[in-house]
Design a protein around this motif. Structure first.
Motif, PDB file in Angstrom:
ATOM      1  N   GLY A  33       0.668  -1.016  -0.011  1.00  0.00           N
ATOM      2  CA  GLY A  33       0.072   0.127  -0.176  1.00  0.00           C
ATOM      3  C   GLY A  33       1.293   1.164   0.195  1.00  0.00           C
ATOM      4  O   GLY A  33       2.219   1.731   0.277  1.00  0.00           O
ATOM      5  N   PRO A  34       0.371   2.734  -0.610  1.00  0.00           N
ATOM      6  CA  PRO A  34       0.909   3.967  -0.463  1.00  0.00           C
ATOM      7  C   PRO A  34       1.901   4.137   1.092  1.00  0.00           C
ATOM      8  O   PRO A  34       2.116   5.308   0.870  1.00  0.00           O
ATOM      9  N   ASP A  35       0.994   3.421   1.825  1.00  0.00           N
ATOM     10  CA  ASP A  35       0.800   4.203   3.618  1.00  0.00           C
ATOM     11  C   ASP A  35       1.979   2.657   4.161  1.00  0.00           C
ATOM     12  O   ASP A  35       2.571   3.098   5.205  1.00  0.00           O
ATOM     13  N   GLY A  36       2.691   2.172   2.948  1.00  0.00           N
ATOM     14  CA  GLY A  36       3.165   1.369   4.021  1.00  0.00           C
ATOM     15  C   GLY A  36       3.498  -0.179   4.318  1.00  0.00           C
ATOM     16  O   GLY A  36       3.900  -1.208   4.514  1.00  0.00           O
ATOM     17  N   ALA A  37       1.763  -0.312   4.268  1.00  0.00           N
ATOM     18  CA  ALA A  37       1.319  -1.409   5.083  1.00  0.00           C
ATOM     19  C   ALA A  37       0.975  -2.659   3.816  1.00  0.00           C
ATOM     20  O   ALA A  37       0.979  -2.222   2.355  1.00  0.00           O
ATOM     21  N   LEU A  38       1.204  -3.695   4.027  1.00  0.00           N
ATOM     22  CA  LEU A  38       0.518  -4.825   3.428  1.00  0.00           C
ATOM     23  C   LEU A  38      -1.136  -5.216   3.614  1.00  0.00           C
ATOM     24  O   LEU A  38      -2.223  -5.140   4.639  1.00  0.00           O
ATOM     25  N   TYR A  39      -1.538  -5.050   2.311  1.00  0.00           N
ATOM     26  CA  TYR A  39      -2.456  -5.374   2.436  1.00  0.00           C
ATOM     27  C   TYR A  39      -3.952  -6.687   1.640  1.00  0.00           C
ATOM     28  O   TYR A  39      -2.397  -7.021   0.131  1.00  0.00           O
ATOM     29  N   ILE A  40      -4.167  -7.300   1.885  1.00  0.00           N
ATOM     30  CA  ILE A  40      -4.351  -9.425   1.805  1.00  0.00           C
ATOM     31  C   ILE A  40      -6.138  -9.197   2.054  1.00  0.00           C
ATOM     32  O   ILE A  40      -6.458  -8.800   2.653  1.00  0.00           O
ATOM     33  N   LEU A  41      -5.953  -9.574   0.630  1.00  0.00           N
ATOM     34  CA  LEU A  41      -7.429 -10.145   0.452  1.00  0.00           C
ATOM     35  C   LEU A  41      -7.316 -11.738   0.815  1.00  0.00           C
ATOM     36  O   LEU A  41      -7.143 -12.722   0.490  1.00  0.00           O
ATOM     37  N   THR A  42      -9.215 -12.175   2.155  1.00  0.00           N
ATOM     38  CA  THR A  42      -8.703 -13.451   2.262  1.00  0.00           C
ATOM     39  C   THR A  42     -10.000 -14.323   1.510  1.00  0.00           C
ATOM     40  O   THR A  42     -11.096 -13.820   0.503  1.00  0.00           O
ATOM     41  N   ASP A  43     -10.470 -15.285   1.001  1.00  0.00           N
ATOM     42  CA  ASP A  43     -11.008 -16.253   0.360  1.00  0.00           C
ATOM     43  C   ASP A  43     -11.753 -16.403   0.415  1.00  0.00           C
ATOM     44  O   ASP A  43     -11.804 -17.798   0.577  1.00  0.00           O
ATOM     45  N   SER A  44     -13.307 -16.350   0.431  1.00  0.00           N
ATOM     46  CA  SER A  44     -14.204 -16.703   1.039  1.00  0.00           C
ATOM     47  C   SER A  44     -15.159 -15.672   0.849  1.00  0.00           C
ATOM     48  O   SER A  44     -15.721 -15.057   0.804  1.00  0.00           O
ATOM     49  N   ALA A  45     -16.613 -17.139   1.230  1.00  0.00           N
ATOM     50  CA  ALA A  45     -18.011 -15.804   0.901  1.00  0.00           C
ATOM     51  C   ALA A  45     -18.073 -14.660   2.221  1.00  0.00           C
ATOM     52  O   ALA A  45     -19.371 -14.022   2.380  1.00  0.00           O
ATOM     53  N   SER A  46     -17.634 -15.358   3.161  1.00  0.00           N
ATOM     54  CA  SER A  46     -17.081 -14.294   4.269  1.00  0.00           C
ATOM     55  C   SER A  46     -15.654 -13.422   4.431  1.00  0.00           C
ATOM     56  O   SER A  46     -15.026 -13.659   5.252  1.00  0.00           O
ATOM     57  N   GLY A  47     -15.508 -13.076   2.531  1.00  0.00           N
ATOM     58  CA  GLY A  47     -13.731 -12.335   2.982  1.00  0.00           C
ATOM     59  C   GLY A  47     -13.426 -11.307   4.138  1.00  0.00           C
ATOM     60  O   GLY A  47     -14.104 -10.357   4.223  1.00  0.00           O
ATOM     61  N   LYS A  48     -12.124 -11.568   4.382  1.00  0.00           N
ATOM     62  CA  LYS A  48     -12.074 -10.186   5.223  1.00  0.00           C
ATOM     63  C   LYS A  48     -10.556  -8.639   4.035  1.00  0.00           C
ATOM     64  O   LYS A  48     -10.126 -10.257   2.941  1.00  0.00           O
ATOM     65  N   LEU A  49     -11.130  -7.561   4.614  1.00  0.00           N
ATOM     66  CA  LEU A  49      -9.783  -6.897   4.200  1.00  0.00           C
ATOM     67  C   LEU A  49      -8.585  -7.336   5.064  1.00  0.00           C
ATOM     68  O   LEU A  49      -9.448  -6.358   6.185  1.00  0.00           O
ATOM     69  N   LEU A  50      -7.710  -7.128   5.092  1.00  0.00           N
ATOM     70  CA  LEU A  50      -6.714  -7.368   6.161  1.00  0.00           C
ATOM     71  C   LEU A  50      -5.368  -6.658   6.225  1.00  0.00           C
ATOM     72  O   LEU A  50      -4.756  -6.000   4.637  1.00  0.00           O
ATOM     73  N   ARG A  51      -4.672  -5.551   7.353  1.00  0.00           N
ATOM     74  CA  ARG A  51      -3.893  -5.043   7.010  1.00  0.00           C
ATOM     75  C   ARG A  51      -2.346  -5.016   7.516  1.00  0.00           C
ATOM     76  O   ARG A  51      -2.700  -5.311   8.893  1.00  0.00           O
ATOM     77  N   LEU A  52      -1.505  -5.756   7.114  1.00  0.00           N
ATOM     78  CA  LEU A  52      -0.311  -6.236   7.764  1.00  0.00           C
ATOM     79  C   LEU A  52       0.709  -4.782   8.387  1.00  0.00           C
ATOM     80  O   LEU A  52       1.316  -3.597   6.794  1.00  0.00           O
ATOM     81  N   LEU A  53       0.370  -3.965   9.474  1.00  0.00           N
ATOM     82  CA  LEU A  53       1.326  -3.003  10.232  1.00  0.00           C
ATOM     83  C   LEU A  53       2.457  -3.942  11.066  1.00  0.00           C
ATOM     84  O   LEU A  53       2.584  -4.983  12.010  1.00  0.00           O
ATOM     85  N   PRO A  54       3.739  -2.375  11.504  1.00  0.00           N
ATOM     86  CA  PRO A  54       4.137  -3.170  12.295  1.00  0.00           C
ATOM     87  C   PRO A  54       3.750  -2.574  13.581  1.00  0.00           C
ATOM     88  O   PRO A  54       2.796  -2.493  13.780  1.00  0.00           O
ATOM     89  N   ALA A  55       4.467  -3.707  14.716  1.00  0.00           N
ATOM     90  CA  ALA A  55       3.408  -3.585  16.518  1.00  0.00           C
ATOM     91  C   ALA A  55       3.686  -2.420  16.735  1.00  0.00           C
ATOM     92  O   ALA A  55       4.510  -2.257  16.611  1.00  0.00           O
ATOM     93  N   PRO A  56       2.742  -1.997  17.364  1.00  0.00           N
ATOM     94  CA  PRO A  56       2.651  -0.678  18.592  1.00  0.00           C
ATOM     95  C   PRO A  56       4.199  -0.575  19.502  1.00  0.00           C
ATOM     96  O   PRO A  56       4.831  -2.309  19.681  1.00  0.00           O
ATOM     97  N   GLN A  57       5.084   0.240  19.272  1.00  0.00           N
ATOM     98  CA  GLN A  57       6.004   0.488  20.468  1.00  0.00           C
ATOM     99  C   GLN A  57       5.345  -0.608  21.944  1.00  0.00           C
ATOM    100  O   GLN A  57       4.230  -0.177  22.440  1.00  0.00           O
ATOM    101  N   GLN A  58       6.240  -1.011  22.194  1.00  0.00           N
ATOM    102  CA  GLN A  58       5.568  -1.479  24.062  1.00  0.00           C
ATOM    103  C   GLN A  58       6.704  -0.475  24.291  1.00  0.00           C
ATOM    104  O   GLN A  58       7.577  -0.383  24.321  1.00  0.00           O
ATOM    105  N   ALA A  59       5.904  -0.683  25.672  1.00  0.00           N
ATOM    106  CA  ALA A  59       6.382   0.363  27.071  1.00  0.00           C
ATOM    107  C   ALA A  59       7.823   0.112  27.212  1.00  0.00           C
ATOM    108  O   ALA A  59       8.277  -1.309  27.834  1.00  0.00           O
ATOM    109  N   GLY A  60       8.834   0.458  27.805  1.00  0.00           N
ATOM    110  CA  GLY A  60       9.683   0.360  28.055  1.00  0.00           C
ATOM    111  C   GLY A  60      11.369   0.298  26.982  1.00  0.00           C
ATOM    112  O   GLY A  60      12.266   0.044  26.709  1.00  0.00           O
ATOM    113  N   ASP A  61      10.828   0.190  25.486  1.00  0.00           N
ATOM    114  CA  ASP A  61      11.568  -0.520  24.205  1.00  0.00           C
ATOM    115  C   ASP A  61      12.527   1.104  24.200  1.00  0.00           C
ATOM    116  O   ASP A  61      11.824   2.250  24.014  1.00  0.00           O
TER     117      ASP A  61
END
Length: 370
Positions: free
Chosen positions: A342-370
């Motif tokens: 994607g233009p925002d740097g994320a990966l976008y994925i479609l699942t294949d089914s009658a109830s399919g989803k549009l997913l966005r893969l992003l870096p995990a949030p920074q944890q406290a203390g990182d």
């Protein structure tokens, strides 16, 4: 649609440099009816096709802003057939014109068609069929249907072998089992490899394909990568070059669904071998080259969605060769249809089914203390 974060889908991955790369998976949209492809508009919104005939637009935050059923000439929806890919050409900002691939005809005679249409006020208008693959065939499998715009503005359209017509992939007179190259208006480029060769369809760019469902341009290396389904095994990743023959069904690593041998040859003189292959089959369905900044370690990697394999495959590429492979998202246990950088740097994925989803893969949030 409200964005849903799924904490359970937080994993640690190994990058090409060896350090841990945490990521999260966010559900942008759900209840999609067999989504097939996705594309980004210049304003950051997304277009998603549903094979069953709908085109939907989502805002960058996941709200549905349009839901239309385009009246495509002779649209045929059955099994693997229906509305396939939507492509946003480079000239979209000037003319709001899209390219749409779909299956046209009926149960006894159908093929892949290509149409142009204008996307204005959340509606498709001025729909015009500009190309129809020849010949018609029976059945509803192996259409290809993916598109890629090359830097010169021309369009590559992938076309399957029709399943029961596999020998036609070696017949240069027709379009079955070929990748064709067209101008955005459907005309034939004057520099196509077989334009003046008797006995060859002038639209052909490459031949000897089974069912290509992923194709992407790598600007850094000036390569076209594509993948295609094998039968039982023999799925391929190829470097597509003009005028080349990629072997199907003369040369293959796959066997027939009956267990019979398709061919005694894995290589054959004058035919290009794949640069990577999968046996048993993963059923590759989507392909993207990661070019974002959110995951620096993945820059230049190929990502492939798998239907039967139910995974996202990350391939590290060096000088046009695969040097490592990693399987991601296996925990979803879902058939994955398409993937895009994607233009925002994320990966976008479609699942294949009658109830399919549009997913966005992003870096995990920074944890406290990182």
């Amino acid at each position: 649609m409200k964005k849903i974060i799924i904490p359970a889908l937080l994993f640690l991955l190994l990058s090409v440099k060896g350090q841990a790369v945490p990521y999260q998976v966010i559900t942008v949209a759900d209840d999609l009816n067999y989504p097939w492809s996705l594309a980004f508009l210049p304003d950051g919104s997304l277009l998603v096709t549903e094979r069953t005939g709908k085109l939907k637009q989502f805002s960058a935050t996941g709200e549905v802003t349009a839901d239309v059923a385009p009246v495509l000439p002779e649209l045929y929806v059955a099994a693997q057939g229906g509305l396939l890919e939507v492509l946003v050409p480079s000239a979209y900002s000037q003319n709001q014109q899209l390219l749409i691939s779909y299956v046209c005809g009926d149960a006894n005679a159908n093929t892949v068609c290509l149409a142009t249409a204008r996307w204005q006020a959340q509606q498709l208008t001025d729909i015009r069929q500009i190309f129809k693959a020849e010949p018609y065939r029976k059945g509803a499998a192996h259409y290809g249907g993916r598109m890629l715009q090359l830097p010169d503005g021309s369009i590559l359209l992938t076309l399957g072998d029709g399943f029961d017509y596999r020998e036609q992939a070696q017949n240069p007179v027709n379009h079955l089992g070929k990748i064709v190259r067209l101008q955005p208006d459907g005309s034939v480029p004057a520099d196509n490899p077989f334009i003046d060769q008797p006995g060859y369809a002038s639209e052909i760019y490459s031949m000897g394909h089974r069912n290509v469902q992923g194709i992407v341009w790598d600007a850094a290396s000036s390569r076209v990568y594509s993948h295609e389904h094998g039968p039982r095994g023999g799925d391929e990743l190829n470097n597509i070059q003009a005028g080349k023959n990629y072997g199907w069904p003369v040369a293959t690593r796959g066997i027939d669904y009956t267990g019979a041998r398709v061919s005694p040859f894995r290589q054959y003189p004058g035919m290009v071998e794949p640069i990577w292959h999968w046996s048993p089959s993963i059923a590759p369905a989507g392909l993207t080259l990661y070019q974002g900044e959110l995951f620096p370690a993945w820059q230049g990697n190929l990502f492939i969605t798998a239907l039967a394999g139910k995974a996202l495959h990350r391939l590290e590429m060096v000088n046009g060769k695969v040097v490592s492979e990693q399987l991601l998202l296996t925990e979803l246990n879902s058939r994955l249809r398409d993937v895009r950088s994607g233009p925002d740097g994320a990966l976008y994925i479609l699942t294949d089914s009658a109830s399919g989803k549009l997913l966005r893969l992003l870096p995990a949030p920074q944890q406290a203390g990182d």
